[in-house]
Design an enzyme around this catalytic site. Structure first.
Site, mmCIF file in Angstrom:
data_model
loop_
_atom_site.group_PDB
_atom_site.id
_atom_site.type_symbol
_atom_site.label_atom_id
_atom_site.label_comp_id
_atom_site.label_asym_id
_atom_site.label_seq_id
_atom_site.Cartn_x
_atom_site.Cartn_y
_atom_site.Cartn_z
ATOM 1 N N ARG A 123 -24.728 -11.768 -23.261
ATOM 2 C CA ARG A 123 -23.360 -11.405 -24.536
ATOM 3 C C ARG A 123 -22.107 -12.230 -24.190
ATOM 4 O O ARG A 123 -22.071 -11.882 -22.381
ATOM 5 C CB ARG A 123 -23.011 -9.657 -25.015
ATOM 6 C CG ARG A 123 -22.624 -9.039 -23.602
ATOM 7 C CD ARG A 123 -21.116 -8.916 -23.815
ATOM 8 N NE ARG A 123 -20.679 -7.743 -23.508
ATOM 9 C CZ ARG A 123 -20.183 -8.936 -22.495
ATOM 10 N NH1 ARG A 123 -19.944 -9.943 -21.536
ATOM 11 N NH2 ARG A 123 -18.778 -7.851 -21.889
ATOM 12 N N LEU B 235 -32.664 -17.865 -13.431
ATOM 13 C CA LEU B 235 -33.515 -16.619 -13.668
ATOM 14 C C LEU B 235 -34.428 -16.531 -14.361
ATOM 15 O O LEU B 235 -35.994 -16.959 -13.891
ATOM 16 C CB LEU B 235 -32.384 -15.319 -14.274
ATOM 17 C CG LEU B 235 -31.428 -14.700 -14.477
ATOM 18 C CD1 LEU B 235 -30.449 -14.400 -14.734
ATOM 19 C CD2 LEU B 235 -31.678 -13.961 -13.171
ATOM 20 N N ASP C 208 -16.313 -9.573 -17.175
ATOM 21 C CA ASP C 208 -16.633 -9.307 -17.485
ATOM 22 C C ASP C 208 -16.996 -9.763 -19.051
ATOM 23 O O ASP C 208 -17.715 -9.470 -20.423
ATOM 24 C CB ASP C 208 -17.644 -7.878 -17.836
ATOM 25 C CG ASP C 208 -16.282 -7.437 -18.354
ATOM 26 O OD1 ASP C 208 -14.978 -7.655 -18.691
ATOM 27 O OD2 ASP C 208 -16.748 -6.346 -18.936
ATOM 28 N N GLU D 239 -20.431 -11.500 -15.236
ATOM 29 C CA GLU D 239 -21.357 -10.346 -14.586
ATOM 30 C C GLU D 239 -22.709 -9.976 -14.503
ATOM 31 O O GLU D 239 -22.734 -10.289 -15.872
ATOM 32 C CB GLU D 239 -20.109 -9.353 -15.789
ATOM 33 C CG GLU D 239 -20.643 -7.873 -15.263
ATOM 34 C CD GLU D 239 -19.834 -6.627 -15.869
ATOM 35 O OE1 GLU D 239 -18.882 -6.279 -14.797
ATOM 36 O OE2 GLU D 239 -20.835 -6.448 -16.248
ATOM 37 N N ALA E 128 -7.323 -6.596 -22.377
ATOM 38 C CA ALA E 128 -6.703 -7.158 -21.858
ATOM 39 C C ALA E 128 -5.203 -6.445 -21.566
ATOM 40 O O ALA E 128 -4.003 -6.030 -20.370
ATOM 41 C CB ALA E 128 -6.432 -8.604 -22.069
HETATM 42 P P1 GTP Z 1 -15.863 -1.808 -16.920
HETATM 43 O O1 GTP Z 1 -14.013 -1.541 -17.994
HETATM 44 O O2 GTP Z 1 -16.075 -1.302 -18.507
HETATM 45 O O3 GTP Z 1 -15.354 -2.844 -17.168
HETATM 46 O O4 GTP Z 1 -15.728 -1.055 -15.765
HETATM 47 P P2 GTP Z 1 -15.428 -2.018 -14.879
HETATM 48 O O5 GTP Z 1 -14.978 -2.887 -14.617
HETATM 49 O O6 GTP Z 1 -15.038 -0.507 -13.378
HETATM 50 O O7 GTP Z 1 -17.243 -2.218 -14.228
HETATM 51 P P3 GTP Z 1 -18.037 -1.106 -13.732
HETATM 52 O O8 GTP Z 1 -19.141 -2.069 -12.895
HETATM 53 O O9 GTP Z 1 -18.331 0.064 -13.029
HETATM 54 O O10 GTP Z 1 -18.762 -1.327 -15.061
HETATM 55 C C1 GTP Z 1 -19.006 -2.747 -15.464
HETATM 56 C C2 GTP Z 1 -19.765 -2.338 -17.009
HETATM 57 O O11 GTP Z 1 -21.107 -2.014 -16.973
HETATM 58 C C3 GTP Z 1 -19.187 -1.453 -18.208
HETATM 59 O O12 GTP Z 1 -18.743 -2.679 -18.996
HETATM 60 C C4 GTP Z 1 -20.832 -1.371 -18.709
HETATM 61 O O13 GTP Z 1 -21.626 -1.901 -19.787
HETATM 62 C C5 GTP Z 1 -21.546 -0.804 -17.454
HETATM 63 N N1 GTP Z 1 -21.435 0.544 -17.385
HETATM 64 C C6 GTP Z 1 -20.453 0.830 -16.153
HETATM 65 N N2 GTP Z 1 -21.067 2.200 -15.829
HETATM 66 C C7 GTP Z 1 -21.787 2.499 -16.936
HETATM 67 C C8 GTP Z 1 -21.873 4.248 -17.892
HETATM 68 O O14 GTP Z 1 -21.568 4.897 -17.478
HETATM 69 N N3 GTP Z 1 -22.915 3.888 -18.675
HETATM 70 C C9 GTP Z 1 -23.210 2.927 -19.719
HETATM 71 N N4 GTP Z 1 -24.588 3.299 -20.377
HETATM 72 N N5 GTP Z 1 -22.942 1.903 -18.800
HETATM 73 C C10 GTP Z 1 -22.015 1.497 -17.461
HETATM 74 MG MG MG Z 2 -17.275 -4.112 -18.634
#
Ligand code: GTP
Ligand code: MG
Length: 229
Positions: free
Chosen positions: A58, A36, A87, A154, A69
């Site tokens: 992070r 990047l 992630d 991610e 998990a």
């Molecule tokens: P997680 O179980 O939260 O990781 O969601 P996911 O596996 O369905 O993946 P998704 O792509 O929806 O979200 C992954 C990550 O994007 C989250 O861990 C957050 O860091 C960010 N994120 C997703 N939705 C939101 C949201 O509504 N608000 C904020 N602030 N961050 C979000």
């Molecule tokens: Mg996440």
């Protein structure tokens, strides 16, 4: 149920006892950060515009790995985590303009050693709460002393306005234990709409200042730059 919880107890310890496990994710992040930074600096030199404002990263903490998990119903071992969690390594790329988000994603994913596993475009289709960002799950090779490991990362790409909204929303509500009051949720979605509006106005100014560009993003008519849009 309680059996499952018990099984996962100690998963965080297991992660901590195997320092090589999280180290792989740290290396994958470093590889990606280098890619990047190169794109940022070289694009800036070639096109007089840096498409990256800043980058953060992070590695997920062992406690958070254990919690997720468990929530996902994964088997309590490291192989299941590597397979089931996307992630453990996270990189967030904040860009000035929406067009930069897509060009950085494109420049990154067309690299030979970057394998795109999944792409979620929450900019084209925002989440119900208003969240916008482009999410990529990529896999990149990490070259070790005796083998190559392909590690998932991610990558969240967003504009400054999207990052502003998401950071404050996270502080306020994300993963809120109880139900978010409806009027708060509506206000928040409205605020996300304002951020999106701001993005499109800034994108417009950006394009006007740049003028028409050729397929490489260079000004088709360099004189436009001198005309102040
Ligand atoms: P997680 O179980 O939260 O990781 O969601 P996911 O596996 O369905 O993946 P998704 O792509 O929806 O979200 C992954 C990550 O994007 C989250 O861990 C957050 O860091 C960010 N994120 C997703 N939705 C939101 C949201 O509504 N608000 C904020 N602030 N961050 C979000
Ligand atoms: Mg996440």
């Amino acid at each position: 149920m309680s059996g499952e919880v018990l099984e996962h107890e100690g998963l965080a310890d297991l992660v901590r006892q195997r320092p090589g496990f999280l180290m792989l994710y740290k290396f994958a992040i470093e590889e990606l950060m280098t890619k990047l930074r190169i794109l940022s600096e070289e694009f800036d030199l070639a096109h007089r515009h840096d498409p990256i404002e800043h980058i953060t990263s992070r590695v997920k903490r062992p406690e958070a790995i254990e919690v997720k998990a468990r929530r996902r119903g994964l088997a309590p071992d490291l192989a299941a985590i590597a397979e089931g969690l996307d992630d453990v390594a996270g990189v967030r790329v904040v860009c000035p303009f929406v067009s930069d988000v897509y060009s950085v994603a494109e420049m990154l994913t067309r690299q030979d050693d970057v394998e795109l596993l999944r792409r979620k475009d929450y900019i084209a289709t925002p989440k119900d709460n208003g969240y916008r960002s482009l999410h990529l799950i990529v896999r990149i090779p990490v070259f070790l002393s005796d083998r190559v490991e392909r590690v998932k990362v991610e990558v969240q790409l967003r504009t400054i306005a999207m990052d502003f909204w998401a950071t404050l929303e996270h502080k306020l509500f994300y993963k809120y234990e109880s139900q978010v009051p409806t009027d708060f949720a509506t206000e928040l979605a409205n605020a996300a709409g304002l951020a999106a509006h701001l993005d499109s106005r800034m994108e417009d100014l950006h394009q006007r200042l740049r003028g028409p560009v050729d397929e490489w993003g260079d000004p088709a008519n360099p004189a436009v730059l001198g005309q102040g849009g």
